[in-house]
Write a protein that holds these residues in place. Structure first.
Motif, PDB file in Angstrom:
ATOM      1  N   PRO A   1      22.995 -24.906   7.602  1.00 32.33           N
ATOM      2  CA  PRO A   1      22.895 -26.133   8.394  1.00 32.33           C
ATOM      3  C   PRO A   1      23.793 -27.221   7.811  1.00 32.33           C
ATOM      4  CG  PRO A   1      21.000 -25.938   6.949  1.00 32.33           C
ATOM      5  CD  PRO A   1      21.802 -24.675   6.773  1.00 32.33           C
ATOM      6  N   LEU A   2      24.167 -28.169   8.650  1.00 35.27           N
ATOM      7  CA  LEU A   2      25.085 -29.221   8.212  1.00 35.27           C
ATOM      8  C   LEU A   2      24.451 -30.199   7.231  1.00 35.27           C
ATOM      9  CD1 LEU A   2      26.959 -29.775  11.561  1.00 35.27           C
ATOM     10  CD2 LEU A   2      27.972 -29.071   9.392  1.00 35.27           C
ATOM     11  N   THR A   3      23.158 -30.135   7.053  1.00 34.11           N
ATOM     12  CA  THR A   3      22.514 -30.961   6.035  1.00 34.11           C
ATOM     13  C   THR A   3      22.934 -30.546   4.629  1.00 34.11           C
ATOM     14  OG1 THR A   3      20.612 -29.472   6.162  1.00 34.11           O
ATOM     15  CG2 THR A   3      20.489 -31.513   7.435  1.00 34.11           C
ATOM     16  N   GLU A   4      23.533 -29.373   4.493  1.00 33.34           N
ATOM     17  CA  GLU A   4      23.943 -28.881   3.174  1.00 33.34           C
ATOM     18  C   GLU A   4      25.387 -29.230   2.829  1.00 33.34           C
ATOM     19  OE1 GLU A   4      23.046 -24.807   2.429  1.00 33.34           O
ATOM     20  OE2 GLU A   4      20.991 -24.935   3.196  1.00 33.34           O
TER      21      GLU A   4
ATOM     22  N   SER B   1      35.497 -25.098  16.117  1.00 39.45           N
ATOM     23  CA  SER B   1      34.653 -24.058  15.524  1.00 39.45           C
ATOM     24  C   SER B   1      34.567 -24.310  14.032  1.00 39.45           C
ATOM     25  CB  SER B   1      35.227 -22.668  15.789  1.00 39.45           C
ATOM     26  OG  SER B   1      34.459 -21.687  15.108  1.00 39.45           O
ATOM     27  N   TRP B   2      33.340 -24.392  13.521  1.00 38.46           N
ATOM     28  CA  TRP B   2      33.131 -24.617  12.090  1.00 38.46           C
ATOM     29  C   TRP B   2      32.680 -23.347  11.389  1.00 38.46           C
ATOM     30  CZ3 TRP B   2      30.618 -30.195  12.068  1.00 38.46           C
ATOM     31  CH2 TRP B   2      31.605 -31.112  12.459  1.00 38.46           C
ATOM     32  N   GLY B   3      33.185 -22.226  11.872  1.00 38.18           N
ATOM     33  CA  GLY B   3      33.057 -20.970  11.164  1.00 38.18           C
ATOM     34  C   GLY B   3      31.817 -20.174  11.503  1.00 38.18           C
ATOM     35  N   SER B   4      31.743 -18.988  10.881  1.00 43.60           N
ATOM     36  CA  SER B   4      30.639 -18.072  11.169  1.00 43.60           C
ATOM     37  C   SER B   4      29.382 -18.407  10.388  1.00 43.60           C
ATOM     38  CB  SER B   4      31.068 -16.637  10.842  1.00 43.60           C
ATOM     39  OG  SER B   4      31.372 -16.512   9.461  1.00 43.60           O
ATOM     40  N   MET B   5      29.525 -19.097   9.260  1.00 41.22           N
ATOM     41  CA  MET B   5      28.357 -19.388   8.421  1.00 41.22           C
ATOM     42  C   MET B   5      27.680 -20.707   8.791  1.00 41.22           C
ATOM     43  SD  MET B   5      27.981 -16.869   6.247  1.00 41.22           S
ATOM     44  CE  MET B   5      27.119 -17.469   4.803  1.00 41.22           C
TER      45      MET B   5
ATOM     46  N   ARG C   1      26.168 -23.661  10.980  1.00 40.24           N
ATOM     47  CA  ARG C   1      25.521 -23.843  12.275  1.00 40.24           C
ATOM     48  C   ARG C   1      25.875 -25.238  12.799  1.00 40.24           C
ATOM     49  NH1 ARG C   1      20.939 -22.420  10.670  1.00 40.24           N
ATOM     50  NH2 ARG C   1      19.745 -24.367  10.651  1.00 40.24           N
ATOM     51  N   ALA C   2      26.947 -25.307  13.596  1.00 37.87           N
ATOM     52  CA  ALA C   2      27.470 -26.591  14.061  1.00 37.87           C
ATOM     53  C   ALA C   2      26.472 -27.347  14.931  1.00 37.87           C
ATOM     54  CB  ALA C   2      28.773 -26.371  14.832  1.00 37.87           C
TER      55      ALA C   2
ATOM     56  N   TRP D   1      29.096 -23.525  19.854  1.00 38.28           N
ATOM     57  CA  TRP D   1      27.820 -24.242  19.798  1.00 38.28           C
ATOM     58  C   TRP D   1      26.713 -23.196  19.874  1.00 38.28           C
ATOM     59  CZ3 TRP D   1      26.865 -29.267  18.778  1.00 38.28           C
ATOM     60  CH2 TRP D   1      25.596 -29.772  19.056  1.00 38.28           C
ATOM     61  N   GLU D   2      25.944 -23.052  18.808  1.00 43.53           N
ATOM     62  CA  GLU D   2      25.028 -21.921  18.681  1.00 43.53           C
ATOM     63  C   GLU D   2      23.757 -22.058  19.522  1.00 43.53           C
ATOM     64  OE1 GLU D   2      27.716 -22.668  15.473  1.00 43.53           O
ATOM     65  OE2 GLU D   2      25.969 -23.873  16.040  1.00 43.53           O
TER      66      GLU D   2
END
Length: 535
Positions: free
Chosen positions: A94-97, A308-312, A314-315, A341-342
């Motif tokens: 998650p982007l919180t990380e 796209s912010w990659g496969s790992m 979660r944008a 967008w997942e």
């Protein structure tokens, strides 16, 4: 005549088949890490080796999607057979990380997180039962080489020690600081940056200091902490004493680095480090666009920005304020938008579907190489960035963690993109970044760089396959010839401190001798007494 030709053709085919079987190697590949993007780097290498007739036993967490179609590829999973890997190997961060700075505290935190993940992967590896399987098979048909990832742990190197196998390590990201010494690769902290850091060039004094600290401190911590934990884990599972650091130094033939000088810049290299940046790029991937995406691209009048912010990462976990700012700016600019967008729900209801296309999974390479795609907003992961280099597309980059900062600054230094930090995403900053990237120089530089990136003496895949087949043919003799004498020296002799000490002592003695001589010459001479003349 026709019968003779048929007979000759059949004989030739049989001879070729026999020779092919005779030269076929037996490859053991171990990739315990759970990340799909990491295993994706190895997939073309493993596939090509299989198609060339070599036998592969692959122990991995991630499944090979075409394993069933490869006749001599055996897949031994350390993950659960029924595991839904669409939830466990992709979209897990998650982007919180995100890590907003590159401080020593952040680097140590990232090191420990990677260490913890590595130990979990090692436990899965040894508990899978596959270790006993390959040890037993080696007695019947010996393996020729161990192909593995050099990333967060080295517990798998116990197998190389037990079977006396040469090792080819794959670095799927920029090389970690603790792997340089294995092949006597200079780290040169004044300008060479590793996976953990990321600064614009040239480095300022404070950045050089941090780069020096991470280059020396992290390799020491890795050896004393991670490798000791690896040794203890091996002892617990196999009841043998192994020093994995010593194994790596003694048995590593090559490290294949997923990088290229056109992006990372010119760096010192040794015979054992081979650049294979872009090895995961295949011609098939360039043609995997769905009808839905094709239709959207064809109807776009001004072109497309692909996000796209990659496969790992979660944008869709982005916070609402930043999400709304991005949408506001994207609505104002002329390019249409394809956005990985997942979530099943759009980020905002009632967005024009002629302007926005949201996809849960994007055929990234095919999109980037499409002529309608004008700009790539990426997180600067190495796979996506090398695909943009391959296709010649300018970049807007928002690094989230790890080597993404290093990759983003390298691309920005090359004049093909701009870095926009996650915490700086707002309407004004995004508008300014897109306005700057609309200048023609970025697109033209990206095309120039693409030509250099793609024009090589060998393709990345050919280089990787050559290294594996070379080591399979010559075994540990190849390792012996490739190894630098420097890895056998202790640090005192390696840095010529013994010679410097002798020179320093010699200069001190010479200086002391000169001072003594000068003092002696400076002393006043005593007047000689005159004898009275005889009368």
């Amino acid at each position: 005549m026709k019968t003779t030709m048929k007979r000759a053709t059949l004989i030739g085919f049989c001879v070729a088949l026999i020779l092919s079987g005779a030269s076929a190697g037996n490859v053991l590949a171990i990739f315990p890490h759970f990340g799909y993007s990491h295993f994706k780097v190895a997939l073309p290498i493993l596939t090509e080796l299989s198609q060339r007739g070599h036998h592969l036993t692959v122990i991995s967490y991630v499944r090979h999607p075409q394993a069933a179609q490869l006749s001599n590829y055996e897949q031994l999973l350390i993950s659960d057979v029924n595991e839904d890997q669409s939830n466990t190997t992709i979209n897990v961060v998650p982007l919180t990380e995100h890590t907003p700075t590159r401080s020593l505290k952040v680097l140590l935190t990232e090191y420990y997180d990677l260490y913890a993940n590595g130990q979990i992967s090692c436990e899965h590896f040894f508990k899978s039962g596959h270790v006993a399987t390959v040890l037993e098979r080696h007695k019947q048909q010996p393996y020729d080489v161990l192909l593995t990832e050099y990333f967060t742990s080295d517990c798998q190197l116990a197998i190389a020690k037990l079977l006396n196998l040469p090792i080819i390590g794959i670095s799927t990201c920029a090389l970690m600081p603790y792997f340089y010494d294995r092949i006597d690769l200079p780290d040169t902290p004044s300008y060479v940056q590793s996976e953990y850091v990321g600064f614009a060039r040239p480095l300022q004094w404070s950045e050089r200091l941090l780069n020096f600290a991470q280059a020396k401190l992290l390799k020491l911590i890795y050896r004393l902490h991670t490798n000791r934990a690896d040794n203890a884990l091996i002892k617990r599972h196999l009841n043998i004493d192994v020093n994995v650091d010593a194994v790596a130094r003694a048995q590593t033939a090559f490290i294949l680095g997923n990088q290229h000088y056109s992006h990372m810049g010119s760096r010192p290299r040794t015979q054992q480090f081979l650049e294979v940046g872009g090895v995961h790029i295949t011609s098939q991937d360039e043609h995997q666009l769905s009808p839905r995406i094709v239709q959207f691209l064809e109807q776009s009048k001004h072109g497309v920005i692909f996000i796209s912010w990659g496969s790992m990462v979660r944008a869709s976990s982005i916070d609402a304020e930043k999400r709304d700012a991005i949408i506001k700016v994207l609505l104002q600019q002329p390019l249409d938008v394809i956005w990985k967008w997942e979530s099943s729900e759009q980020p905002k209801p009632q967005l024009d579907d002629k302007k926005f296309l949201f996809v849960k999974w994007a055929p990234q390479l095919a999109l980037l190489c499409h002529q309608k795609v004008r700009l790539f907003w990426a997180h600067a992961g190495l796979l996506g960035l090398t695909e943009a280099l391959h296709c010649g597309k300018p970049l807007l980059m928002t690094p989230i963690y790890g080597d993404q900062f290093l990759n983003a600054f390298a691309a920005q230094d090359r004049g093909i993109g701009l870095k926009l930090d996650y915490q700086d995403i707002n309407v004004e900053m995004l508008q300014e970044s897109l306005r700057e990237l609309s200048k023609p120089s970025y697109a033209s530089r990206a095309l120039q760089l693409s030509q250099v990136f793609n024009q090589r003496e060998r393709t990345p895949l050919e280089t990787a396959i050559w290294s594996v087949e070379h080591v399979m043919q010559h075994g540990m003799f190849a390792v012996e010839l490739l190894q630098s004498p420097g890895i056998e020296l202790n640090w005192f002799i390696y840095h010529s401190l013994d010679s410097l000490a002798i020179i320093f002592v010699g200069l001190l003695l010479l200086n002391e001798g000169w001072r003594a001589l000068s003092q002696h010459q400076a002393q006043p001479k005593r007047a000689k007494s005159k004898k009275p003349k005889k009368s």
